[in-house]
Design a protein around this motif. Structure first.
Motif, PDB file in Angstrom:
ATOM      1  N   LEU A   1     -82.041  70.556  68.949  1.00 17.32           N
ATOM      2  CA  LEU A   1     -82.319  71.974  69.219  1.00 17.32           C
ATOM      3  C   LEU A   1     -82.575  72.195  70.709  1.00 17.32           C
ATOM      4  CD1 LEU A   1     -84.708  73.330  66.446  1.00 17.32           C
ATOM      5  CD2 LEU A   1     -82.449  74.180  67.042  1.00 17.32           C
ATOM      6  N   ASN A   2     -81.509  72.275  71.505  1.00 19.75           N
ATOM      7  CA  ASN A   2     -81.742  72.596  72.922  1.00 19.75           C
ATOM      8  C   ASN A   2     -80.855  73.773  73.328  1.00 19.75           C
ATOM      9  OD1 ASN A   2     -79.105  71.676  73.540  1.00 19.75           O
ATOM     10  ND2 ASN A   2     -79.886  69.565  73.586  1.00 19.75           N
ATOM     11  N   ALA A   3     -81.152  74.319  74.487  1.00 20.53           N
ATOM     12  CA  ALA A   3     -80.496  75.564  74.926  1.00 20.53           C
ATOM     13  C   ALA A   3     -78.969  75.436  74.910  1.00 20.53           C
ATOM     14  CB  ALA A   3     -80.975  75.945  76.319  1.00 20.53           C
ATOM     15  N   GLU A   4     -78.483  74.307  75.351  1.00 17.09           N
ATOM     16  CA  GLU A   4     -77.036  74.131  75.439  1.00 17.09           C
ATOM     17  C   GLU A   4     -76.393  74.181  74.052  1.00 17.09           C
ATOM     18  OE1 GLU A   4     -75.935  70.581  77.575  1.00 17.09           O
ATOM     19  OE2 GLU A   4     -73.834  70.816  76.908  1.00 17.09           O
ATOM     20  N   ASN A   5     -76.964  73.430  73.116  1.00 13.83           N
ATOM     21  CA  ASN A   5     -76.406  73.415  71.761  1.00 13.83           C
ATOM     22  C   ASN A   5     -76.484  74.776  71.090  1.00 13.83           C
ATOM     23  OD1 ASN A   5     -75.521  70.778  71.619  1.00 13.83           O
ATOM     24  ND2 ASN A   5     -77.538  69.990  71.003  1.00 13.83           N
ATOM     25  N   ILE A   6     -77.565  75.463  71.358  1.00  6.20           N
ATOM     26  CA  ILE A   6     -77.725  76.780  70.750  1.00  6.20           C
ATOM     27  C   ILE A   6     -76.663  77.729  71.286  1.00  6.20           C
ATOM     28  CG2 ILE A   6     -79.304  78.730  70.504  1.00  6.20           C
ATOM     29  CD1 ILE A   6     -81.571  76.602  70.905  1.00  6.20           C
ATOM     30  N   GLU A   7     -76.440  77.623  72.618  1.00  8.22           N
ATOM     31  CA  GLU A   7     -75.414  78.456  73.242  1.00  8.22           C
ATOM     32  C   GLU A   7     -74.042  78.149  72.622  1.00  8.22           C
ATOM     33  OE1 GLU A   7     -76.270  80.596  76.185  1.00  8.22           O
ATOM     34  OE2 GLU A   7     -74.469  81.498  75.313  1.00  8.22           O
ATOM     35  N   THR A   8     -73.775  76.877  72.477  1.00  7.29           N
ATOM     36  CA  THR A   8     -72.500  76.470  71.876  1.00  7.29           C
ATOM     37  C   THR A   8     -72.352  77.044  70.472  1.00  7.29           C
ATOM     38  OG1 THR A   8     -72.567  74.386  73.088  1.00  7.29           O
ATOM     39  CG2 THR A   8     -71.112  74.484  71.157  1.00  7.29           C
ATOM     40  N   ALA A   9     -73.405  76.877  69.686  1.00  9.43           N
ATOM     41  CA  ALA A   9     -73.349  77.361  68.306  1.00  9.43           C
ATOM     42  C   ALA A   9     -73.109  78.862  68.277  1.00  9.43           C
ATOM     43  CB  ALA A   9     -74.641  77.009  67.572  1.00  9.43           C
ATOM     44  N   PHE A  10     -73.748  79.565  69.208  1.00  6.95           N
ATOM     45  CA  PHE A  10     -73.545  81.015  69.231  1.00  6.95           C
ATOM     46  C   PHE A  10     -72.082  81.355  69.523  1.00  6.95           C
ATOM     47  CE2 PHE A  10     -73.316  85.102  71.478  1.00  6.95           C
ATOM     48  CZ  PHE A  10     -73.704  85.923  70.433  1.00  6.95           C
ATOM     49  N   THR A  11     -71.463  80.555  70.380  1.00 10.93           N
ATOM     50  CA  THR A  11     -70.045  80.779  70.677  1.00 10.93           C
ATOM     51  C   THR A  11     -69.227  80.776  69.391  1.00 10.93           C
ATOM     52  OG1 THR A  11     -70.362  79.597  72.750  1.00 10.93           O
ATOM     53  CG2 THR A  11     -68.100  79.979  72.048  1.00 10.93           C
ATOM     54  N   LEU A  12     -69.488  79.808  68.526  1.00 12.36           N
ATOM     55  CA  LEU A  12     -68.744  79.744  67.267  1.00 12.36           C
ATOM     56  C   LEU A  12     -69.025  80.969  66.403  1.00 12.36           C
ATOM     57  CD1 LEU A  12     -68.711  76.626  68.160  1.00 12.36           C
ATOM     58  CD2 LEU A  12     -68.294  76.213  65.713  1.00 12.36           C
ATOM     59  N   ALA A  13     -70.296  81.368  66.354  1.00 12.85           N
ATOM     60  CA  ALA A  13     -70.653  82.536  65.541  1.00 12.85           C
ATOM     61  C   ALA A  13     -69.899  83.768  66.045  1.00 12.85           C
ATOM     62  CB  ALA A  13     -72.163  82.770  65.586  1.00 12.85           C
ATOM     63  N   TRP A  14     -69.902  83.908  67.363  1.00 17.35           N
ATOM     64  CA  TRP A  14     -69.220  85.064  67.948  1.00 17.35           C
ATOM     65  C   TRP A  14     -67.704  85.005  67.715  1.00 17.35           C
ATOM     66  CZ3 TRP A  14     -70.174  89.784  69.081  1.00 17.35           C
ATOM     67  CH2 TRP A  14     -69.288  90.530  69.874  1.00 17.35           C
ATOM     68  N   ASP A  15     -67.146  83.819  67.896  1.00 19.44           N
ATOM     69  CA  ASP A  15     -65.710  83.661  67.637  1.00 19.44           C
ATOM     70  C   ASP A  15     -65.366  84.032  66.189  1.00 19.44           C
ATOM     71  OD1 ASP A  15     -65.229  82.864  70.185  1.00 19.44           O
ATOM     72  OD2 ASP A  15     -65.039  80.728  69.731  1.00 19.44           O
ATOM     73  N   ALA A  16     -66.296  83.738  65.303  1.00 16.70           N
ATOM     74  CA  ALA A  16     -66.030  84.023  63.890  1.00 16.70           C
ATOM     75  C   ALA A  16     -65.930  85.516  63.629  1.00 16.70           C
ATOM     76  CB  ALA A  16     -67.130  83.405  63.016  1.00 16.70           C
ATOM     77  N   ILE A  17     -66.828  86.272  64.199  1.00 18.48           N
ATOM     78  CA  ILE A  17     -66.897  87.694  63.815  1.00 18.48           C
ATOM     79  C   ILE A  17     -66.159  88.631  64.765  1.00 18.48           C
ATOM     80  CG2 ILE A  17     -69.136  87.318  62.692  1.00 18.48           C
ATOM     81  CD1 ILE A  17     -70.378  88.968  64.998  1.00 18.48           C
ATOM     82  N   LYS A  18     -65.935  88.201  66.007  1.00 16.83           N
ATOM     83  CA  LYS A  18     -65.321  89.136  66.968  1.00 16.83           C
ATOM     84  C   LYS A  18     -63.874  89.419  66.578  1.00 16.83           C
ATOM     85  CE  LYS A  18     -62.894  86.257  70.231  1.00 16.83           C
ATOM     86  NZ  LYS A  18     -63.195  85.140  71.134  1.00 16.83           N
ATOM     87  N   LEU A  19     -63.397  90.579  66.968  1.00 16.53           N
ATOM     88  CA  LEU A  19     -62.018  90.949  66.670  1.00 16.53           C
ATOM     89  C   LEU A  19     -61.073  90.234  67.633  1.00 16.53           C
ATOM     90  CD1 LEU A  19     -61.100  94.639  65.793  1.00 16.53           C
ATOM     91  CD2 LEU A  19     -60.216  92.483  64.883  1.00 16.53           C
TER      92      LEU A  19
END
Lengths: 197, 197, 197, 197
Positions: free
Chosen positions: C179-197
């Motif tokens: 659980l560190n800032a870098e991994n969280i940022e990475t994970a958010f990228t995937l979340a955003w890629d999933a939902i963004k148009l």
DNA sequence: AATGAATGAGATTTCATTCAT
DNA sequence: TATGAATGAAATCTCATTCAT
């Protein structure tokens, strides 16, 4: 900060009588086994702790309630008591008084019945209670002396003169019996036939 | 194919009757209010959990105990019951049977009295219990038809024919009355005088 | 007239919060199945009976604890919530708030997860809880209207935007993930890629 | 006299599977906390004692049930598994298999979710269970090597590739989402968008 | 193998009572 | 006087498990 202001410090008769009524009501509804101090307090609208201001403990509350009713009952029975009437009329008067009391105070009467048949009854000073009813015993005694009433043990006489009423007045025990003047008169006839010479 | 013919570990009649006796004893000694499942179990010499093998819950234990006694009592009352005897003799026989039962089984009788006067009584299927005593009601009915007994409500008749016994047999209520043949005969005279035409 | 102005002995906030912490701790350690009222009381340093001063029963204690955490969580997620930022920035902020909350309150979060997956969850008024999170749903709605986020069912969007965090933050489910800032940022990228148009 | 006759002595597969189904059903309905051995036995139509013929103790029953479902699930996921298809097609196939399994075996899946989120999960040998799913991890690994999938921590990838399904398939968590082919396809699109490079 | 009986241990909850105010 | 808070003790009942057959 704590504010603690009061005027008057006397015990509150209203609380006391609320506790009395709550005790009778609950014991009749759910029995001694389930009538807890908390429930009685809630029914009376006071705090459980308040009960201990008025009574030493739960036992004291129950016994006091019983004795209070017994005293009340004895007064009702002896209403218009008149030594000089014929024995039969005296007894008939008591009989009707009792029916009237039970009809109007069925809850009190049911409490007493339940109490009497429970081991709580051993906590009561019987002599104190019995003295309330001494005049009724004396009537029977006089009847025996005047050879109007059978000369048998007092327990037998009261078993026929007073006890049947407690059965007949209990709606739980009698399904058909209706508490009206005619039926009461009839029942008294049987009681009198039983004990008269 | 599987064939199973076995006799499993069966419920223990001794345990059941130990529970019965313990229930009666404790309720008489300390009342419903204090008779806990644990105490009854200890008195019966079983584990509290075992009670729940034999009874659904505490209420079931108490009600079953009551019904068992009522059945036992009804059998005792109807011993040597003979339709063809004169009405008075039939009733006198029942009266003596009842005295005998209560004398020999005072504990059972006291339990029933306490139970009847508690809210537990509302849990009993009254019709089931009453059917045990149907013959006794029928005797009174016949007596009325034959114009031997007063034509009044049944509740009144039983209040004088059966209820006084329960008072007289209760040592707690009667201090002077001694349970002997002579006194019982006397008491029956009053009962008969009450109901006879 | 009687005037009472007093401050009674009041409920103790420390006891209440000790109970809260004890409940969370025990349920996490030994599960609902083994978390008895007695154990929770012992852990909180109060008498078992005291729990019933604060809560109606065990169920109430558990449900109240769940709801309290959910409210706490919703406040944490919506910290620095700002409608006027770009959608992606809003969601990223929530995402980081959630990671921070879970990291700092892992016990609370684990309790909620276990509770949600148990039949206890059916005891909760879902509408009450969901309203705490309404702003988060509205953000997605706005994103769809602005054609920034895929126009699909909300359940699908939240399954990718919010749920993966609950997995990643659970040390029990993820052995490698730190659980560190870098991994969280990475994970958010995937979340955003999933939902963004 | 005791009669004890039997033919055959093998463990009964029907009883075993009745216990399995009863365990799943009860745990889903009333939770681990309330699912007692007696209740499970009653639900399965066997004696409580019989459970101890098939399982060491209650814990063993629960853990065995969990592992059996996990194995069953892994087989379903890997149905028609074909290394040589394009990565996306392989994953899409698994995704649909999972939806199908959960749809057809919702009870099994709910049991697993509740179990995983409880402290019982620590009793399971995780390595044993994980090996069932090794092929699924390998696909992701291959995808990374082929620069088709983002080169991030495996936990992140599975959080987006597999976990969202468990949410979407749970009717308790998703009120609007309908489990049909179109929605599943849509959801897979998001999963793929999340992890693809 | 299968099971109804049995139980010590422990569950939840309520009890009567006292305390602090 | 009056009371809400607090609690040790005890209530009813269920638990997981073993026993005897």
């Amino acid at each position: 900060m704590i504010v603690y202001l009061r005027i008057m410090r006397t015990k509150d008769d209203e609380k006391d009588s609320a506790l009395f009524e709550a005790t009778v009501k609950l014991v009749n509804e759910i029995g001694f086994a389930s009538s807890s101090v908390s429930k009685i307090a809630r029914e009376a609208g006071v705090s459980p702790a308040t009960i201990y201001v008025y009574y030493k403990n739960k036992e004291d509350l129950l016994v006091s309630t019983y004795i209070a009713i017994k005293l009340d009952l004895s007064k009702a029975l002896l209403r218009d008591f008149n030594d000089h009437l014929p024995i039969r009329d005296i007894l008939r008067n008591v009989w009707f008084n009792m029916f009237e009391y039970i009809s109007n105070n069925l809850e009190y009467y049911k409490f007493v019945e339940q109490f009497s048949n429970s081991p709580f009854s051993s906590l009561v000073d019987k002599q104190e209670v019995e003295q309330y009813f001494v005049p009724l015993v004396k009537v029977l005694q006089t009847g025996i002396e005047q050879k109007i009433i059978k000369n048998v043990n007092f327990d037998i006489l009261t078993a026929f003169m007073y006890h049947p009423i407690t059965v007949l007045a209990n709606p739980g025990l009698c399904q058909d019996f209706e508490l009206n003047a005619e039926n009461i008169e009839t029942a008294f006839t049987l009681a009198w036939d039983a004990i008269k010479l």
